[in-house]
Design an enzyme around this catalytic site. Sequence first.
Site, PDB file in Angstrom:
ATOM      1  N   HIS A  87       0.817  -1.204   0.000  1.00  0.00           N
ATOM      2  CA  HIS A  87       0.000   0.000   0.000  1.00  0.00           C
ATOM      3  C   HIS A  87       0.856   1.261   0.000  1.00  0.00           C
ATOM      4  CE1 HIS A  87      -4.194  -1.677   1.294  1.00  0.00           C
ATOM      5  NE2 HIS A  87      -3.578  -2.463   0.441  1.00  0.00           N
ATOM      6  N   ASP A  88       2.063   1.177   0.522  1.00  0.00           N
ATOM      7  CA  ASP A  88       2.974   2.311   0.464  1.00  0.00           C
ATOM      8  C   ASP A  88       3.421   2.557  -0.971  1.00  0.00           C
ATOM      9  OD1 ASP A  88       4.700   4.373   1.452  1.00  0.00           O
ATOM     10  OD2 ASP A  88       6.375   2.981   1.344  1.00  0.00           O
ATOM     11  N   VAL A 131       1.152   4.254  -3.791  1.00  0.00           N
ATOM     12  CA  VAL A 131       0.751   5.654  -3.641  1.00  0.00           C
ATOM     13  C   VAL A 131       1.993   6.540  -3.705  1.00  0.00           C
ATOM     14  CG1 VAL A 131      -0.495   7.317  -2.210  1.00  0.00           C
ATOM     15  CG2 VAL A 131      -1.150   4.895  -2.173  1.00  0.00           C
ATOM     16  N   GLY A 158       4.800   6.007  -4.924  1.00  0.00           N
ATOM     17  CA  GLY A 158       6.062   5.300  -4.794  1.00  0.00           C
ATOM     18  C   GLY A 158       6.363   4.826  -3.386  1.00  0.00           C
ATOM     19  N   ASP A 205       7.875   5.228  -0.407  1.00  0.00           N
ATOM     20  CA  ASP A 205       8.511   6.350   0.289  1.00  0.00           C
ATOM     21  C   ASP A 205       8.132   6.454   1.765  1.00  0.00           C
ATOM     22  OD1 ASP A 205       5.881   7.145   0.088  1.00  0.00           O
ATOM     23  OD2 ASP A 205       6.278   8.934  -1.128  1.00  0.00           O
ATOM     24  N   ASN A 210      -7.179   1.649   3.902  1.00  0.00           N
ATOM     25  CA  ASN A 210      -6.334   1.498   5.091  1.00  0.00           C
ATOM     26  C   ASN A 210      -7.068   1.701   6.412  1.00  0.00           C
ATOM     27  OD1 ASN A 210      -4.022   1.102   3.462  1.00  0.00           O
ATOM     28  ND2 ASN A 210      -3.718   3.317   3.277  1.00  0.00           N
ATOM     29  N   PRO A 233      -5.241  -0.786  -5.292  1.00  0.00           N
ATOM     30  CA  PRO A 233      -6.234  -1.650  -5.955  1.00  0.00           C
ATOM     31  C   PRO A 233      -7.384  -2.014  -5.024  1.00  0.00           C
ATOM     32  CG  PRO A 233      -4.002  -2.444  -6.344  1.00  0.00           C
ATOM     33  CD  PRO A 233      -3.894  -1.365  -5.310  1.00  0.00           C
ATOM     34  N   ASP A 252      -6.900 -17.637   2.284  1.00  0.00           N
ATOM     35  CA  ASP A 252      -6.988 -19.052   1.923  1.00  0.00           C
ATOM     36  C   ASP A 252      -6.890 -19.854   3.212  1.00  0.00           C
ATOM     37  OD1 ASP A 252      -4.369 -19.913   2.565  1.00  0.00           O
ATOM     38  OD2 ASP A 252      -3.659 -19.813   0.510  1.00  0.00           O
ATOM     39  N   THR A 307      -4.877 -21.880   4.436  1.00  0.00           N
ATOM     40  CA  THR A 307      -3.575 -21.986   5.095  1.00  0.00           C
ATOM     41  C   THR A 307      -3.006 -20.580   5.209  1.00  0.00           C
ATOM     42  OG1 THR A 307      -2.485 -22.411   2.966  1.00  0.00           O
ATOM     43  CG2 THR A 307      -3.127 -24.328   4.281  1.00  0.00           C
TER      44      THR A 307
END
Length: 318
Positions: free
Chosen positions: A66-67, A70, A72, A74, A94, A164, A239, A241
Site C-alpha cells: 500500500h505504500d 501511492v 512510490g 517512500d 487502510n 487496488p 486461503d 492456510t
Amino acid sequence: MVSRGCFFLQALLMFALAATGFSASLNPYYYDKVCPQALPTIRKVVQAAVQQERRMGASLLRLHFHDCFVNGCDGSILLDPTPTIDSEKNALPNLNSARGFNVVDDIKAAVDEACGHPVVSCADILAVAARDSVVALGGPTWKVQLGRRDSTTASRTQANIDIPSPFMDLPALISNFQNVGLSVRDLVALSGAHTIGFAQCRLFRNRIYNDTNIDPVFAKNRRATCPATGGDSNLAPLDMTASAFDTKYFSNLLKRRGLLHSDQAIYNGGVTDSLVKSYSQNAEEFWEAFAESMIRMGNIKPLTGDQGQIRVNCRKVN
C-alpha cells in the site's frame, strides 16, 4: 570518444536493470558499510513479531504494498495525520484495516540503536520487513534493493485512487498495475500474497452473496461468519492456510474459492488464467515470479540522494 563496444555494454546493462526491476539508484548493499547490523536487526524484530502473531506477517507485507502504490515506496503510509499531513492511514483501503505500525516503530527503534543514529529509512524498513515476513511464513527470499528515503508528504486522496480495490474486475486490475509500471505477470504474482492473511467481511460480502463465479459450498461456509448485514469487521482467511506462504491461493481460484471479487477476477476466463494454473502447480515458479515482482514493486518511484529525508520517527516528518 566512447567506443561502440563500450556503448553497447552500457546500453545492455541499462536494459538488464530495467528488465529485472533493479534501480540504478538502489542496491542491496546500501547499508553494508554504514550499518552492517541494520538488516539482521530488522529480521530479528520481524521474526519475533510474526512468532507472536502469525497474521502480522501478512500485515507488514500489505503495508509495503500500500505504500508503494501511492506515489512510490517512500514510507508515506506511516505518517500520522497532522494539520499539514492528510494521512493515508485514513484512506478507505487502510482505515481500520492497515496494521503493524507498532511493529514498524519497534523496528525503527531497534535499528537506530544498532546503527547509533537514524541511518535506515522507514521506506527501506517496510521493504525489508515485507521480505522477512514472507520468509518467516515459509516463503521465498530475495535481495531487497535499498537506499530509499522518506517522504515529507502523504496523500489520502491518492491512496483512495491508486490502491487496488477488492471489488475490481480484471481490466481494472491490469490498468491499475500498469499505472505504476507493473505487468500482468506482476499482477498475478503479487496477488499471490493473498496466500497469507485475512480479509474483513465488508470486503467480500457482496461476493459471497451475489457473485455467480463462486463455489456454492464455499460461499455458504463464508456466510456463516459474514452475515448479509452487520459483522463488517469479521475476519475470514484469504486461503485456508493463511499462515503459510504456499500455492493454495491459486489452487482455490481454480475451484472458484477466491475470497475477494478481485481474487477470482484473475481466474475467470481472462488472460491471466494460464498464469494462475501454472503457479498452482509449480511452487518454485510462483516463488521466483513473486520475488522478482516484489523487487519491481519496491522500485516504484523511490526517493534517493538528497530527496526526502531519513525520518527519526516513522510516524512524523522531522
